[in-house]
Scaffold this motif. Sequence first.
Motif, PDB file in Angstrom:
ATOM      1  N   UNK A 167       0.868  -1.189   0.000  1.00 50.92           N
ATOM      2  CA  UNK A 167       0.000   0.000   0.000  1.00 50.92           C
ATOM      3  C   UNK A 167       0.900   1.232   0.000  1.00 50.92           C
ATOM      4  N   UNK A 168       0.850   1.988  -1.077  1.00 47.07           N
ATOM      5  CA  UNK A 168       1.761   3.130  -1.257  1.00 47.07           C
ATOM      6  C   UNK A 168       0.979   4.301  -1.857  1.00 47.07           C
ATOM      7  N   UNK A 169       1.077   5.454  -1.239  1.00 50.67           N
ATOM      8  CA  UNK A 169       0.411   6.644  -1.779  1.00 50.67           C
ATOM      9  C   UNK A 169      -1.097   6.584  -1.644  1.00 50.67           C
ATOM     10  N   UNK A 170      -1.567   5.804  -0.684  1.00 48.66           N
ATOM     11  CA  UNK A 170      -3.006   5.609  -0.508  1.00 48.66           C
ATOM     12  C   UNK A 170      -3.547   6.608   0.516  1.00 48.66           C
ATOM     13  N   UNK A 171      -4.821   6.943   0.358  1.00 45.00           N
ATOM     14  CA  UNK A 171      -5.509   7.763   1.353  1.00 45.00           C
ATOM     15  C   UNK A 171      -6.583   6.889   1.986  1.00 45.00           C
ATOM     16  N   UNK A 172      -6.407   6.603   3.256  1.00 42.57           N
ATOM     17  CA  UNK A 172      -7.363   5.763   3.979  1.00 42.57           C
ATOM     18  C   UNK A 172      -8.350   6.686   4.677  1.00 42.57           C
TER      19      UNK A 172
END
Length: 297
Positions: free
Chosen positions: A283-288
């Motif tokens: 998970x890279x550059x994700x907005x949770x």
Amino acid sequence: MTDQFTFSNPVTLYHQGGFEPQPQDGPGLASQQSPKPDHGESTYRGTGRLTGRKALVTGADSGIGRAAAIAFAREGADVVLTYLPAEESDAREVAALVEEAGRKAVLAPGDLTDEQFARSLVATTVRELGGIDLVANVAGKQQHVEDIADLTSAQFDETMRTNVHSLFWIVQEAVPHLPPGSTIVNTASIQGYQPSPNLVDYATTKAAIITISQALAQQLAPKGIRVNVVAPGPVWTPLQVAGGQPDDAMPEFGTSTPLGRAGQPAELAPAYVFLASPESSYVVGEVLNVNGGMPTP
Ligand code: NAD
Ligand code: MG
């Protein structure tokens, strides 16, 4: 009280309805909030996901940063806690909880709008914890202003420096020290996509945090450093009562989300832990988004 592994109805899990207006002078204290927010003090259960990690957490005294710091410690990390000097009493409560978890807590009060102080936090972490491999940028400034005519240049500048510049300064300083496997977790907001008319400066910083994180995530991924973002919705913290919202908005605060209530800081902590720990390795550059159900892009 149920912990994060107990089967429960999210609608009724926490305080329902809005809140009594209870203005505090900024930055505000968690200890003065009523009802008392849940930062996971009596509920968060670690499972060793951050064993031996060396974490710097900004805004760690209260609200979401406090919940993240408690969770990081219970997952096995040592933690440097930063906050404004006026928040010393809140910060000491967090340090005690980190130490109760058997981890090292280092208090690092100061003003993140001061570039020299912000940059120095990395050296402090390396010196006190023997390195750095986790940065959680949680500190933030939010002051509502109803009319653009009343938004001062000084406030605009301070919001930018607190929310965006400090992140840039800390990450730039940290990268040379971050071994592969390190993680950076930044804090945006639903305001990054659904700006409120009275949060012009704040919402702008939150969109910037998403963008800077997505750019950095690509740049740092080949080094084995993952950058991700948590984007909270309305959460019961001092930020909101210390000028983040007008007092007359508090009785409605959080009630327009699909879950019908504000979030508690404890409900944000698992998102920080997930993005900080190796279990999110791809998970890279994700907005949770942790926002009670509001649709996001
Ligand atoms: P909070 O007031 O508990 O935390 C914010 C912290 O920022 C303060 O405790 C303070 O230590 C720190 N801070 C502010 N200005 C600073 C400065 N100049 N120097 C050093 N530290 C400074 O409130 P919170 O809601 O937990 O906020 C944490 C983050 O969550 C912020 O980035 C905020 O924008 C974000 N957020 C909050 C909500 C919400 O509804 N509470 C929603 C979306 C995003
Ligand atoms: Mg605080």
